[in-house]
Design a protein around this motif. Structure first.
Motif, PDB file in Angstrom:
ATOM      1  N   ARG A 206       0.915  -1.192   0.079  1.00 42.24           N
ATOM      2  CA  ARG A 206      -0.038  -0.024  -0.045  1.00 42.24           C
ATOM      3  C   ARG A 206       0.901   1.292  -0.013  1.00 42.24           C
ATOM      4  NH1 ARG A 206      -3.413   0.785   4.672  1.00 42.24           N
ATOM      5  NH2 ARG A 206      -2.014  -0.495   5.751  1.00 42.24           N
ATOM      6  N   ALA A 219      -3.812   3.657  -0.866  1.00 39.39           N
ATOM      7  CA  ALA A 219      -4.349   2.406  -1.637  1.00 39.39           C
ATOM      8  C   ALA A 219      -3.045   1.815  -2.010  1.00 39.39           C
ATOM      9  CB  ALA A 219      -5.203   3.147  -3.021  1.00 39.39           C
ATOM     10  N   GLU A 223      -3.801   1.479  -7.754  1.00 38.48           N
ATOM     11  CA  GLU A 223      -4.762   2.094  -7.700  1.00 38.48           C
ATOM     12  C   GLU A 223      -4.481   3.696  -7.732  1.00 38.48           C
ATOM     13  OE1 GLU A 223      -7.842   1.015  -4.807  1.00 38.48           O
ATOM     14  OE2 GLU A 223      -7.329  -1.049  -5.362  1.00 38.48           O
TER      15      GLU A 223
END
Length: 223
Positions: A206, A219, A223
């Motif tokens: 992440r 995210a 993403e």
């Protein structure tokens, strides 16, 4: 009694973290969780609050407000046993003195209850051929590898990496990425700051973006 984390609990748990210097707000209500074995990349421009946030998590700086738990404890008041469970690779190389990488790694390893063997650490960071050279004679990239070696010798459960591949050539960076993937695969959580977006995309599970003291996006890299 030593505080521990239960299976499945985050190794980093932050809620509402705040920090001010006078009238200047550095961090404003940060929420953050990092799981065991997760690599989390914290990105943001200079002055966004990244260094302050990480120094609070490492126990080097006092938070202004909020809840901060790292490996089940409050970093600022955690004892020596807690400190042996984290590894820190700061942005700047420290004072190396008249010693070789082998001597420095052995000295640092003696501070931990279950250190990695010196030769294993040298191989992991690619310094086998320079193990006996005076550390101050190493190139900038080699000194950076030594910084990382000193950060991982204690088998940390959580590793803080601040711009770890500065000064690395492309091949050295790829080798370093492989080492970090191995550490994460063995259960080590990693909190990484970097200015290389390809590095964050390759390594991180992440990505969080700090801007103006706030975590404005979080995210997976895709993403």
């Amino acid at each position: 009694m030593t505080n521990t984390i239960e299976a499945g609990d985050p190794v980093v748990h932050v809620r509402g973290l705040e920090k001010r210097y006078g009238d200047r707000e550095i961090l404003s209500g940060i929420d953050l969780d990092i799981a065991a074995g997760e690599t989390y990349a914290l990105l943001g421009p200079n002055g966004a609050g990244r260094s302050t946030c990480i120094e609070i998590l490492e126990g080097f700086r006092k938070p202004g407000g909020g809840e901060v738990r790292v490996l089940g404890q409050t970093p600022l008041s955690a004892g020596r046993e807690w400190k042996t469970r984290i590894g820190v690779v700061a942005q700047q190389t420290g004072e190396l003195g008249p010693y070789s990488p082998r001597e420095l790694i052995a000295h640092m390893g003696a501070m931990y209850p279950n250190p990695r063997p010196v030769d294993e650490v040298l191989e992991m960071v690619g310094l086998e051929e320079h193990a006996g050279k005076r550390a101050t004679k190493l190139s900038g990239g080699q000194q950076r590898r030594l910084d990382v070696a000193l950060g991982i010798v204690g088998r940390p459960e959580l590793l803080f990496l601040d711009e770890p591949t500065t000064g690395f050539d492309p091949e050295a960076r790829r080798q370093f990425w492989g080492m970090l993937e191995g550490l994460a695969g063995s259960g080590t959580a990693i909190l990484l700051t970097t200015h290389y977006l390809d590095e964050a995309a390759h390594l991180a599970d992440r990505v969080g973006v700090l801007h103006g003291g706030r975590l404005v996006a979080e995210a997976p890299p895709a993403e």
